[in-house]
Design an enzyme around this catalytic site. Structure first.
Site, PDB file in Angstrom:
ATOM      1  CD  GLN A 124      -2.581  -1.198   2.729  1.00 27.09           C
ATOM      2  OE1 GLN A 124      -3.620  -0.590   2.983  1.00 27.09           O
ATOM      3  NE2 GLN A 124      -1.838  -1.764   3.755  1.00 27.09           N
ATOM      4  CG  HIS A 172      -2.811   2.716  -2.307  1.00 31.47           C
ATOM      5  ND1 HIS A 172      -2.623   2.306  -1.024  1.00 31.47           N
ATOM      6  CD2 HIS A 172      -3.796   1.688  -2.376  1.00 31.47           C
ATOM      7  CE1 HIS A 172      -3.708   1.709  -0.693  1.00 31.47           C
ATOM      8  NE2 HIS A 172      -4.405   1.442  -1.547  1.00 31.47           N
ATOM      9  CB  CYS A 213       0.133  18.497 -18.450  1.00 31.86           C
ATOM     10  SG  CYS A 213       0.441  17.200 -19.740  1.00 31.86           S
ATOM     11  N   GLY A 242       2.838  -4.497   8.854  1.00 28.66           N
ATOM     12  CA  GLY A 242       2.700  -2.919   9.252  1.00 28.66           C
ATOM     13  C   GLY A 242       1.692  -2.237   8.656  1.00 28.66           C
ATOM     14  CB  THR A 243      -1.504  -2.774   6.825  1.00 32.46           C
ATOM     15  OG1 THR A 243      -2.480  -1.934   6.498  1.00 32.46           O
ATOM     16  CG2 THR A 243      -1.636  -4.231   6.944  1.00 32.46           C
ATOM     17  CG  ASN A 272       0.499  -3.867  13.604  1.00 31.91           C
ATOM     18  OD1 ASN A 272       0.841  -2.801  14.583  1.00 31.91           O
ATOM     19  ND2 ASN A 272      -0.286  -3.634  12.461  1.00 31.91           N
TER      20      ASN A 272
HETATM   21  C1  BV8 Z   1     -11.650   2.894  -3.643  1.00 32.03           C
HETATM   22  C2  BV8 Z   1      -1.956   6.619  -1.511  1.00 32.03           C
HETATM   23  C3  BV8 Z   1     -13.415   2.147  -5.138  1.00 32.03           C
HETATM   24  C4  BV8 Z   1      -1.834   8.251  -1.510  1.00 32.03           C
HETATM   25  C5  BV8 Z   1      -3.551   5.659  -0.009  1.00 32.03           C
HETATM   26  C6  BV8 Z   1     -16.545   4.656   3.251  1.00 32.03           C
HETATM   27  C7  BV8 Z   1     -16.531   6.069   2.718  1.00 32.03           C
HETATM   28  C8  BV8 Z   1     -15.968   6.392   1.735  1.00 32.03           C
HETATM   29  C9  BV8 Z   1     -14.906   5.760   1.334  1.00 32.03           C
HETATM   30  C10 BV8 Z   1     -14.747   4.507   1.704  1.00 32.03           C
HETATM   31  C11 BV8 Z   1     -15.447   4.004   2.704  1.00 32.03           C
HETATM   32  N1  BV8 Z   1     -14.960   2.622   3.073  1.00 32.03           N
HETATM   33  C12 BV8 Z   1     -14.253   2.186   2.119  1.00 32.03           C
HETATM   34  C13 BV8 Z   1     -13.975   3.129   1.475  1.00 32.03           C
HETATM   35  C14 BV8 Z   1     -13.210   3.447   0.110  1.00 32.03           C
HETATM   36  C15 BV8 Z   1     -11.658   4.244   0.862  1.00 32.03           C
HETATM   37  C16 BV8 Z   1     -11.368   3.666   2.308  1.00 32.03           C
HETATM   38  O1  BV8 Z   1     -10.936   2.393   2.294  1.00 32.03           O
HETATM   39  N2  BV8 Z   1     -11.446   4.616   3.289  1.00 32.03           N
HETATM   40  C17 BV8 Z   1     -11.156   4.238   4.594  1.00 32.03           C
HETATM   41  C18 BV8 Z   1     -10.486   5.338   5.136  1.00 32.03           C
HETATM   42  C19 BV8 Z   1     -12.376   3.723   5.277  1.00 32.03           C
HETATM   43  N3  BV8 Z   1     -10.834   3.441  -0.117  1.00 32.03           N
HETATM   44  C20 BV8 Z   1     -10.763   4.002  -1.322  1.00 32.03           C
HETATM   45  O2  BV8 Z   1     -11.171   5.036  -1.338  1.00 32.03           O
HETATM   46  C21 BV8 Z   1      -9.673   3.259  -2.543  1.00 32.03           C
HETATM   47  N4  BV8 Z   1     -10.453   3.365  -3.611  1.00 32.03           N
HETATM   48  O3  BV8 Z   1     -12.130   2.192  -2.966  1.00 32.03           O
HETATM   49  O4  BV8 Z   1     -12.108   2.759  -5.122  1.00 32.03           O
HETATM   50  C22 BV8 Z   1     -14.311   3.425  -4.699  1.00 32.03           C
HETATM   51  C23 BV8 Z   1     -14.321   4.668  -5.504  1.00 32.03           C
HETATM   52  C24 BV8 Z   1     -15.180   5.388  -5.188  1.00 32.03           C
HETATM   53  C25 BV8 Z   1     -15.822   5.314  -3.763  1.00 32.03           C
HETATM   54  C26 BV8 Z   1     -15.853   4.277  -3.028  1.00 32.03           C
HETATM   55  C27 BV8 Z   1     -14.959   3.061  -3.521  1.00 32.03           C
HETATM   56  C28 BV8 Z   1      -8.698   4.194  -2.613  1.00 32.03           C
HETATM   57  C29 BV8 Z   1      -7.794   3.798  -1.216  1.00 32.03           C
HETATM   58  C30 BV8 Z   1      -6.195   4.296  -1.405  1.00 32.03           C
HETATM   59  C31 BV8 Z   1      -5.981   5.502  -0.928  1.00 32.03           C
HETATM   60  N5  BV8 Z   1      -4.620   5.854  -0.895  1.00 32.03           N
HETATM   61  N6  BV8 Z   1      -2.295   6.151  -0.284  1.00 32.03           N
HETATM   62  C32 BV8 Z   1      -0.925   8.841  -0.566  1.00 32.03           C
HETATM   63  O5  BV8 Z   1      -0.069   7.871  -0.021  1.00 32.03           O
HETATM   64  O6  BV8 Z   1      -0.891   9.896  -0.368  1.00 32.03           O
HETATM   65  S1  BV8 Z   1      -3.972   4.966   1.294  1.00 32.03           S
HETATM   66  C33 BV8 Z   1      -3.050   5.321   2.652  1.00 32.03           C
HETATM   67  O7  BV8 Z   1      -3.391   5.161   3.747  1.00 32.03           O
HETATM   68  C34 BV8 Z   1      -1.731   4.502   2.410  1.00 32.03           C
HETATM   69  O8  BV8 Z   1      -1.174   4.231   1.324  1.00 32.03           O
HETATM   70  C35 BV8 Z   1      -2.134   3.448   3.193  1.00 32.03           C
HETATM   71  O9  BV8 Z   1      -2.817   2.522   2.475  1.00 32.03           O
HETATM   72  C36 BV8 Z   1      -3.207   4.022   3.900  1.00 32.03           C
HETATM   73  C37 BV8 Z   1      -2.919   3.965   5.368  1.00 32.03           C
HETATM   74  O10 BV8 Z   1      -2.762   2.579   5.955  1.00 32.03           O
HETATM   75  P1  BV8 Z   1      -1.738   1.754   6.454  1.00 32.03           P
HETATM   76  O11 BV8 Z   1      -0.631   1.498   5.552  1.00 32.03           O
HETATM   77  O12 BV8 Z   1      -2.234   0.862   7.125  1.00 32.03           O
HETATM   78  O13 BV8 Z   1      -1.116   2.837   7.506  1.00 32.03           O
HETATM   79  P2  BV8 Z   1      -1.445   3.383   8.840  1.00 32.03           P
HETATM   80  O14 BV8 Z   1      -0.534   4.746   9.163  1.00 32.03           O
HETATM   81  O15 BV8 Z   1      -2.876   3.376   8.645  1.00 32.03           O
HETATM   82  O16 BV8 Z   1      -1.053   2.345   9.976  1.00 32.03           O
HETATM   83  C38 BV8 Z   1       0.224   1.789  10.245  1.00 32.03           C
HETATM   84  C39 BV8 Z   1       0.235   0.276  10.899  1.00 32.03           C
HETATM   85  O17 BV8 Z   1       1.791   0.186  11.024  1.00 32.03           O
HETATM   86  C40 BV8 Z   1      -0.353   0.383  12.072  1.00 32.03           C
HETATM   87  O18 BV8 Z   1      -1.137  -0.736  12.352  1.00 32.03           O
HETATM   88  C41 BV8 Z   1       0.880   0.548  13.212  1.00 32.03           C
HETATM   89  O19 BV8 Z   1       0.478  -0.302  14.400  1.00 32.03           O
HETATM   90  C42 BV8 Z   1       1.818  -0.321  12.478  1.00 32.03           C
HETATM   91  N7  BV8 Z   1       3.289   0.228  12.813  1.00 32.03           N
HETATM   92  C43 BV8 Z   1       3.678   1.244  13.248  1.00 32.03           C
HETATM   93  N8  BV8 Z   1       5.170   1.114  13.413  1.00 32.03           N
HETATM   94  C44 BV8 Z   1       5.424  -0.224  13.064  1.00 32.03           C
HETATM   95  C45 BV8 Z   1       4.321  -0.902  12.520  1.00 32.03           C
HETATM   96  N9  BV8 Z   1       4.024  -1.991  12.109  1.00 32.03           N
HETATM   97  C46 BV8 Z   1       5.284  -2.745  11.728  1.00 32.03           C
HETATM   98  N10 BV8 Z   1       6.563  -2.261  12.280  1.00 32.03           N
HETATM   99  C47 BV8 Z   1       6.623  -0.924  12.852  1.00 32.03           C
HETATM  100  N11 BV8 Z   1       7.788  -0.305  13.095  1.00 32.03           N
END
Ligand code: BV8
Length: 250
Positions: free
Chosen positions: A105, A123, A150, A190-191, A216
């Site tokens: 991701q 992503h 562009c 790590g997600t 995690n």
């Molecule tokens: C889609 C790129 C179809 C950009 C990213 C309800 C309402 C509205 C929308 C939705 C909904 N339900 C679902 C959706 C769709 C939405 C979504 O999921 N929203 C969430 C917030 C509920 N998804 C989308 O929109 C996706 N597209 O579904 O298309 C569609 C179309 C139209 C309408 C509806 C659906 C697109 C999703 C992609 C978004 N882009 N990134 C950029 O980077 O700027 S996502 C971005 O956030 C990251 O890429 C990453 O994926 C995400 C964060 O997640 P994590 O990677 O898990 O990171 P996070 O910080 O959350 O967690 C870190 C973890 O690491 C923790 O667990 C922590 O404990 C752990 N950690 C910490 N230290 C360590 C560790 N682990 C191991 N070792 C360590 N040392």
């Protein structure tokens, strides 16, 4: 289920004997490389924003310069980051495996930098840019104005990442779904397992009877369902998992 830092023998054996390993990584695997995760509070200038508010087409339409500058700030951070032992451990697992798919991701390119080969960037990649109007790639855009224009159509340039509300690249989504649907071991590293459709991948693997391992330091919606839970930082745990599955000879 297993806690702490010991690697169960059954897990080491399952990994060593696997035909196809699929891995899903999130921002946590890059935390030890100094790249802030999304769940961490944003630092400094960006502290007052939530990523979900900035990483959207609406935010870019509303304030293209601010969104462009947020990405420029992140690109500078990512540009200074180096892979950590967790990234390198996954590259080593791939070398041992007949079948291996690394689904990330993350947009920081650190898996490629660590030598991973079969990487699915769900992503996109923060170091690439494209035209906001037509989607064609834009190499080395001008530094001014912000965002740049562009060269082909004069539209605004945006980072080549998938924003919230945007569809994922079809080829990446199909490759990720295929891997989750055919693997015998699935490592979820790590997600926070919140963002869809990536968050469903470990559950797809579970539903098919794969051995699903969560790595995690904190619990997630997967924790109660995973076959194994290795609690701690991936930079420590993944190298131990590799050493347990393929003990160093000599
Ligand atoms: C889609 C790129 C179809 C950009 C990213 C309800 C309402 C509205 C929308 C939705 C909904 N339900 C679902 C959706 C769709 C939405 C979504 O999921 N929203 C969430 C917030 C509920 N998804 C989308 O929109 C996706 N597209 O579904 O298309 C569609 C179309 C139209 C309408 C509806 C659906 C697109 C999703 C992609 C978004 N882009 N990134 C950029 O980077 O700027 S996502 C971005 O956030 C990251 O890429 C990453 O994926 C995400 C964060 O997640 P994590 O990677 O898990 O990171 P996070 O910080 O959350 O967690 C870190 C973890 O690491 C923790 O667990 C922590 O404990 C752990 N950690 C910490 N230290 C360590 C560790 N682990 C191991 N070792 C360590 N040392």
């Amino acid at each position: 289920m297993s806690g702490a830092m010991d690697i169960p023998v059954s897990l080491a054996t399952a990994l060593r004997n696997a035909r196809h390993v699929a891995v899903l990584t999130g921002a946590g695997i890059s935390a030890e490389s100094g790249v802030p995760t999304f769940r961490d509070s944003q630092t400094g200038l960006w502290a007052r924003f939530r990523p979900e508010e900035l990483a959207t087409p609406e935010a870019f339409e509303r304030n293209p310069q601010m969104v462009w500058e947020w990405y420029e700030w992140r690109r500078k951070l990512v540009g200074q980051a180096r892979p950590n032992p967790g990234h390198y451990a996954l590259a080593r697992i791939e070398q041992h495996m007949p079948g291996f798919t690394l689904i990330t991701q993350n947009v920081d390119g650190l898996h490629h930098a660590a030598g991973s080969r079969n990487v699915v960037e769900m992503h996109g990649n923060i170091m690439r840019n494209k035209c906001f109007e037509h989607g064609h790639a834009v190499d080395r855009p001008d530094d001014d104005p912000k965002p740049p224009r562009c060269p082909r159509c004069g539209g605004r340039v945006r980072p080549d990442v998938v924003w919230f509300g945007e569809m994922l690249p079809e080829h990446a989504l199909q490759a990720a779904l295929g891997a989750a649907g055919t693997c015998d071991v699935f490592l979820c590293v790590g997600t926070s397992t919140v963002v869809e459709p990536a968050a469903s991948l470990p559950f797809t693997a579970l539903a098919r009877g794969a051995c699903v391992v969560e790595i995690n330091p904190a619990p997630t919606p997967l924790t109660s369902r995973a076959s194994y839970v290795l609690t701690g930082p991936s930079g420590i745990i993944l190298p131990r998992l590799v050493a347990a599955a393929w003990p160093p000879t000599g």
